[in-house]
Structure formats: C-alpha cells, structure tokens
Design a protein around this motif. Structure first.
Motif, mmCIF file in Angstrom:
data_model
loop_
_atom_site.group_PDB
_atom_site.id
_atom_site.type_symbol
_atom_site.label_atom_id
_atom_site.label_comp_id
_atom_site.label_asym_id
_atom_site.label_seq_id
_atom_site.Cartn_x
_atom_site.Cartn_y
_atom_site.Cartn_z
ATOM 1 N N ASN A 42 21.385 -18.344 -12.906
ATOM 2 C CA ASN A 42 22.737 -18.079 -13.391
ATOM 3 C C ASN A 42 23.476 -19.381 -13.714
ATOM 4 O O ASN A 42 24.319 -19.415 -14.612
ATOM 5 C CB ASN A 42 23.538 -17.278 -12.363
ATOM 6 C CG ASN A 42 24.818 -16.720 -12.943
ATOM 7 O OD1 ASN A 42 24.827 -16.160 -14.043
ATOM 8 N ND2 ASN A 42 25.927 -16.884 -12.247
ATOM 9 N N GLN A 45 23.136 -20.230 -17.290
ATOM 10 C CA GLN A 45 23.998 -19.459 -18.173
ATOM 11 C C GLN A 45 25.446 -19.960 -18.118
ATOM 12 O O GLN A 45 26.098 -20.119 -19.158
ATOM 13 C CB GLN A 45 23.951 -17.979 -17.779
ATOM 14 C CG GLN A 45 22.572 -17.359 -17.881
ATOM 15 C CD GLN A 45 22.559 -15.905 -17.448
ATOM 16 O OE1 GLN A 45 23.392 -15.106 -17.868
ATOM 17 N NE2 GLN A 45 21.617 -15.546 -16.592
ATOM 18 N N PRO A 213 24.963 -15.002 -8.160
ATOM 19 C CA PRO A 213 24.031 -14.532 -9.200
ATOM 20 C C PRO A 213 24.660 -13.510 -10.151
ATOM 21 O O PRO A 213 24.168 -13.331 -11.273
ATOM 22 C CB PRO A 213 22.884 -13.901 -8.396
ATOM 23 C CG PRO A 213 22.913 -14.628 -7.097
ATOM 24 C CD PRO A 213 24.381 -14.832 -6.806
ATOM 25 N N SER A 216 29.241 -13.562 -14.004
ATOM 26 C CA SER A 216 28.908 -13.486 -15.424
ATOM 27 C C SER A 216 29.891 -14.273 -16.288
ATOM 28 O O SER A 216 30.882 -14.825 -15.794
ATOM 29 C CB SER A 216 28.937 -12.016 -15.867
ATOM 30 O OG SER A 216 30.262 -11.494 -15.689
#
Length: 252
Positions: A42, A45, A213, A216
C-alpha cells in the motif's frame, strides 16, 4: 473525494504513522507478517498518489527502535520485506527520491546496504522526496542532538547562549526537510508514538480507524480535505490570520 480538494493548498509535507498492519492480518486469520507485506504494497500506491497530487515530502514511520522488542521472527520478517520492497520503477516513474532517517546502523548490514543503495540510485530525481523513518525514535534523536550541541560547546565551537530552536532543527536527522504540515495516523490509535516530536509541534493531526493496508486514495483525500478545512494560526489569533490573508490578496 478528489474533486473536493483545493489543489492550491496541498500540504507540502505529509508524515504518516502506518499503523494496523498486524491487526489487519489477524482479522483475516493470517500471520502478522502478511499484514506488513500488505502495508508495504500500500505504501507504493500512497507514494504514487502523493507524488501526483504535488506533495513535496512524504515521511513514513516504518519501524521504531522500540519495535526491536517484538518477537524475533516478526522483526526478521520485516527486515526481509524491506529488502524485497523497494522497486526502482516506483521512484523512476514518479520522479521520486528515496531517503532514510533514523539510527540506520542498528539494522542488519544487508538492510543498511539496500537502503543506502536506494538513496544513491534515486538521488537524481527532483520530484517528491519519500523518506522512511527506520529504525526511528524521536526521543533518541533529541538525545543525539543534545550530545552533538554539548560537544560543540565543550570544544569551544559555539557558546551556550547561541543555542536556539534553529540549532536544534539543524542537528536533527530531518534537518534537510521542512516540518510536516499534516501528520496522519491509521489504525484507530490516537497518539504519535515517539514520532517527529520536535518536528510536529505545529503540524495538523489526522487520525482514522482504517488499518494501513486499507488506507486508500480516497482515505488520503479525506485527510487532506480535513487539513484544508482548518485554519493554521501558529499562535496568532483568527483575526490576525484573516487580516494577513486579505493583505496578501490586495498585494497581488
């Protein structure tokens, strides 16, 4: 959420405490090490998203000095994950330089070599600076600073009356970067756990319940929107801040 962002007020420096990896794994009936792997995935990202938003500095708490007290197998697994995580493509594609702060010499030699290699191989990138705090302790950092300054005074390199806040800042592991504008902690805990204590004196804090994790792009946008809805006063009154903003507009 992205359409609600004010792209002119993106925080210059975001610091993150990536908490909840172990609990994320245990909730799924997995060993805690699987959570650390998911957390590092993550991080790739989030690094990309921050770079695309125009964040200049991203500093993440990956491993505290106190984490050496965890079960040996978990520490060993974390070191192995660090060796396998860093992919040049992430930094190359996003023009991101890699940095590390902390007592790096406490790490296994193979991890030290990997981290230093990444610093060297990404030094030419002039976009966002992504920094891993590993192994890090803010209290230890301040102890080190105190010793450094004490030696300078003892050796006659400076006078005790010359010590200022800038003297402290100039001797921190983070002396080359500005203080964080926004500190984010995932995982539901509401504390900063010995992380950037000096540097976060005037940072805006954002705590969320989701485990790292699951943090977002949308969750990051929520944190930044929360930051943008606050007025940073740095000890001044609201009226002073508004007057300064009005004067700045009039001078344009």
């Amino acid at each position: 959420m992205k359409e609600l962002l004010d792209m002119n007020r993106i925080p210059q420096h975001i610091a993150i405490i990536m908490d909840g990896n172990g609990r994320w794994a245990m909730d799924r009936g997995l060993d805690r090490t699987f959570g650390h792997k998911a957390g590092l995935d993550n991080l790739e990202q989030v690094t990309t998203v921050c770079s695309n938003l125009g964040v200049k500095y991203l500093t993440v708490y990956a491993f505290s000095i106190e984490n050496f007290n965890r079960p040996a197998y978990e520490v060993e697994a974390l070191m192995g994950l660090v060796l396998s995580f860093f992919k040049m493509q992430l930094f190359h594609n996003n023009n991101v330089s890699f940095h590390v702060v902390g007592d790096v010499e406490r790490l296994p030699q193979s991890v030290q070599d990997k981290l230093r290699s990444m610093v060297e191989e990404t030094a030419m990138y002039d976009g966002m600076a992504m920094t891993i705090a590993m192994p890090y302790s803010s209290k230890q950092e301040l102890v080190n600073v105190s010793k450094t300054i004490a030696r300078k005074v003892q050796n006659g390199e400076m006078n005790i009356d010359d010590i200022t806040e800038d003297t402290i800042s100039e001797n921190l592991w983070t002396n080359w970067m500005p203080d964080p504008d926004l500190l984010i902690r995932t995982g539901g805990e509401v504390r900063i756990s010995n992380y950037l204590l000096w540097q976060c004196a005037y940072s805006e804090f954002y705590f969320c319940d989701c485990y790292w994790p699951d943090f977002s792009e949308e969750e990051l946008h929520k944190a930044i929107i929360s930051y943008q809805n606050r007025q940073r006063r740095f000890g001044k009154t609201e009226a002073q801040i508004e007057a300064e903003a009005e004067e700045e507009v009039n001078n344009k």
